[in-house]
Scaffold this active site. Structure first.
Site, short mmCIF file in Angstrom:
data_model
loop_
_atom_site.label_atom_id
_atom_site.label_comp_id
_atom_site.label_asym_id
_atom_site.label_seq_id
_atom_site.Cartn_x
_atom_site.Cartn_y
_atom_site.Cartn_z
CB SER A 124 3.21 63.92 65.08
OG SER A 124 3.51 65.68 64.97
CG ASP A 179 2.08 69.14 67.80
OD1 ASP A 179 2.37 68.90 66.49
OD2 ASP A 179 2.50 68.32 68.57
CG ASP A 229 2.25 68.85 62.89
OD1 ASP A 229 1.51 69.60 63.29
OD2 ASP A 229 3.14 67.92 63.38
#
EC number: 5.4.2.10
Length: 445
Positions: free
Chosen positions: A102, A245, A241
Site C-alpha cells: 500500500s 485504494d 497511494d
C-alpha cells in the site's frame, strides 16, 4: 482473535525478512490455495501486484505455491487493489491476491487476499489459513499441478469498470486535473480513465522503477501535488497511494482535502439524490468530530468503527449502508466496489465538481475540522502500552480532555508504531496531551 501472520490488512513486512520472504509467499500460496479448493471444478486464483521491485519475487513464489496444490493462476500484472477484487469476481475465481504494501516504502511488501465474492477474507478464513501455514501442505499429483497464464487486458477491464461509475450525462471536458499515481499500481489506469472522460490530464508519479513507489509522491506525500496544481493552474489535484485504494485531493488553491471532507461531500450528495442507504456514513474513530457534526446538520448519521477499512466494510455490510471510509482516504462505495477504490471515489468527487460548477476550494471544504493532532512513536519491541507510566499518562490526558475532546491510542497493525491522536476545542491542550503520551511511550519503549 490472536494473529501470528495476518495484520489489519493481510500480511505485510520488510522484504527478505520474516514474514515477507519468498518461502513464506510460497507457503501462503499453498495454504490459501488448499483452503479454497472447494468443489470439483477447476480452481483459479487472480494475482495482481503494484510496482515494487520485490513484486516479481513474491509473485513467482506465490504462483509456485498455488500451482503446487492444484490451483490455476491468472496473472494480471500491476493493477490497483480494487481491480484485483473486481477481476476475482468477474472471472469467477476462487481467490484473489494483491501483492502490495500500500502506502509503505518500496522496501516493504505485503499479501492481501480476497475471497470469491471480491471481499477481503473473514477472520475465520484468515485463522484457517494461518493454521495451514504451519502444517505440511498436501501437494497435488503431477498431472493435477496448476497452470499459470497472464492476461493482457486487465487494466482495460478495470478502466471500463471505473468509468462506468461516472454519470453518463456528464463529461470532464474543460477540467485540468493533475493526477499523482505515487509511481504505483495506477500509473497507467488513472490517467487513462480521466483522459477518456474528457479531462485535460497532467500526470505525475507515473514513472515507476521498482524503487520509487510512494517516494515523495502520492497520497501520503502530497507536497509535490500541491506545488504542481499551482504550477499548472489546475482545477483540482488527485493523489492515490501505491495500490490506489486511497485518495487525497488538492483544490485549485493548493490546499489538501482529506478523506473526511470527501466523505462529507459524497454522503451529502448521495443523500440529496436519494442514493444514500441506511441514512448514515460509516467511518472510524480517527475521523474528525467536525465531520460528524456536519453530517448531523444534513440529517445523516455517523457510525464509528475501529481503524481499518475492513472494519468499516464489515459495519457497512452488517447495516446495509453504502458509503464509508477513513480520514486517510480509504473510501468505500459499495454500490460500485467491494473495497476502497481511490479512482472511483475521485470520479464521484469530479462528478459533483462538474454538476455544481463550483471551484474545488468552495465545493470540497464543507466543515471546519476541530483541532486534531496525530503523532506516531516507533518502538523496537515489547508492549509499551502496557507500561504503568504510559497508562498513567493516558489517564491524565483523558481527564484533561473530559467533556471537551477525545483521545485515540492504538498500535499500528502494519508497522511497529504507536499512534497517538487527540482532538478537542482547545488546540494547545490537544498538543500538550499528545506530547505527554508520546514522551511516556518513548520512555517505555
Amino acid at each position: 482473535m490472536s494473529r501470528k501472520f495476518f495484520g489489519t490488512d493481510g500480511i505485510r513486512g520488510r522484504t527478505n525478512q520474516s514474514p515477507m520472504t519468498a518461502e513464506m509467499a510460497q507457503r501462503v500460496g499453498q495454504a490459501a490455495g488448499a483452503h479454497f479448493l472447494r468443489g470439483d471444478h477447476r480452481h483459479r486464483v487472480v494475482v495482481g501486484k503494484d510496482t515494487r521491485l520485490s513484486g516479481y519475487m513474491m509473485e513467482s513464489a506465490l504462483i509456485s505455491g498455488f500451482t503446487s496444490v492444484g490451483m490455476d493462476v491468472v496473472m494480471v500484472g500491476p493493477v490497483p487493489t480494487p481491480a484485483v477484487a473486481l477481476l476475482t469476481r468477474s472471472m469467477r475465481a476462487d481467490l484473489g491476491v494483491m501483492i502490495s504494501a500500500s502506502h509503505n516504502p518500496f522496501e516493504d511488501n505485503g499479501i492481501k487476499l480476497f475471497g470469491p465474492d471480491g471481499y477481503k477474507l473473514s477472520d475465520e478464513d484468515e485463522a484457517a489459513i494461518e493454521t495451514l501455514l504451519e502444517t505440511e501442505p498436501k501437494l497435488a499429483p503431477s498431472a493435477e499441478i496448476g497452470r499459470a497464464r497472464k492476461i493482457e487486458d486487465a487494466r482495460g477491464r478495470y478502466i471500463h469498470a471505473a468509468k462506468s461509475t461516472f454519470p453518463e450525462e456528464l463529461r470532464l471536458d474543460g477540467l485540468r486535473i493533475v493526477v499523482d499515481c505515487a509511481n504505483g499500481a495506477a500509473y497507467e489506469v488513472a490517467p487513462a480513465a480521466l483522459w477518456e472522460l474528457g479531462a485535460d490530464v497532467v500526470a505525475m508519479g507515473v514513472s515507476p522503477n521498482g524503487l520509487n513507489i510512494n517516494h515523495n509522491v502520492g497520497s501520503t506525500a502530497p507536497d509535490a501535488l500541491q506545488a504542481r496544481v499551482l504550477e499548472e493552474r489546475a482545477d483540482i489535484g488527485i493523489a492515490l497511494d501505491g495500490d490506489a485504494d486511497r485518495l487525497i485531493v488538492v483544490d485549485e488553491k493548493g490546499r489538501i482535502v482529506d478523506g473526511d471532507q470527501l466523505m462529507a461531500l459524497i454522503a451529502s450528495d448521495w443523500q440529496a439524490r436519494g442514493r444514500l442507504k441506511g441514512g448514515a456514513l460509516v467511518t472510524t474513530v480517527m475521523s474528525n468530530l467536525g465531520l460528524e457534526r456536519f453530517l448531523a446538520g444534513q440529517g445523516i448519521g455517523t457510525e464509528r468503527t475501529k481503524v481499518g477499512d475492513r472494519h468499516v466494510l464489515e459495519a457497512m455490510r452488517r447495516t446495509g449502508r453504502n458509503v464509508g471510509g477513513e480520514q486517510s482516504g480509504h473510501i468505500i462505495l459499495s454500490d460500485y466496489a467491494t473495497t476502497g477504490d481511490g479512482l472511483v471515489a475521485a470520479l464521484q468527487v469530479l462528478a459533483c465538481l462538474v454538476a455544481e460548477m463550483k471551484p474545488a476550494s468552495e465545493l470540497l471544504h464543507l466543515f471546519d475540522p476541530l483541532p486534531q493532532l496525530l503523532k506516531n512513536v516507533r518502538f523496537a519491541g515489547g508492549q509499551p502500552l502496557d507500561a504503568a507510566s504510559v497508562k498513567a499518562a493516558i489517564a491524565d490526558a483523558e481527564a484533561r480532555l473530559s467533556g471537551s475532546g477525545r483521545l485515540v491510542i492504538r498500535k499500528s497493525g502494519t508497522e511497529p508504531l504507536i499512534r497517538v491522536m487527540a482532538e478537542g476545542e482547545d488546540e494547545a491542550l490537544v498538543s500538550e496531551v499528545v506530547d505527554s503520551i508520546c514522551d511516556a511511550v518513548k520512555a517505555a519503549a
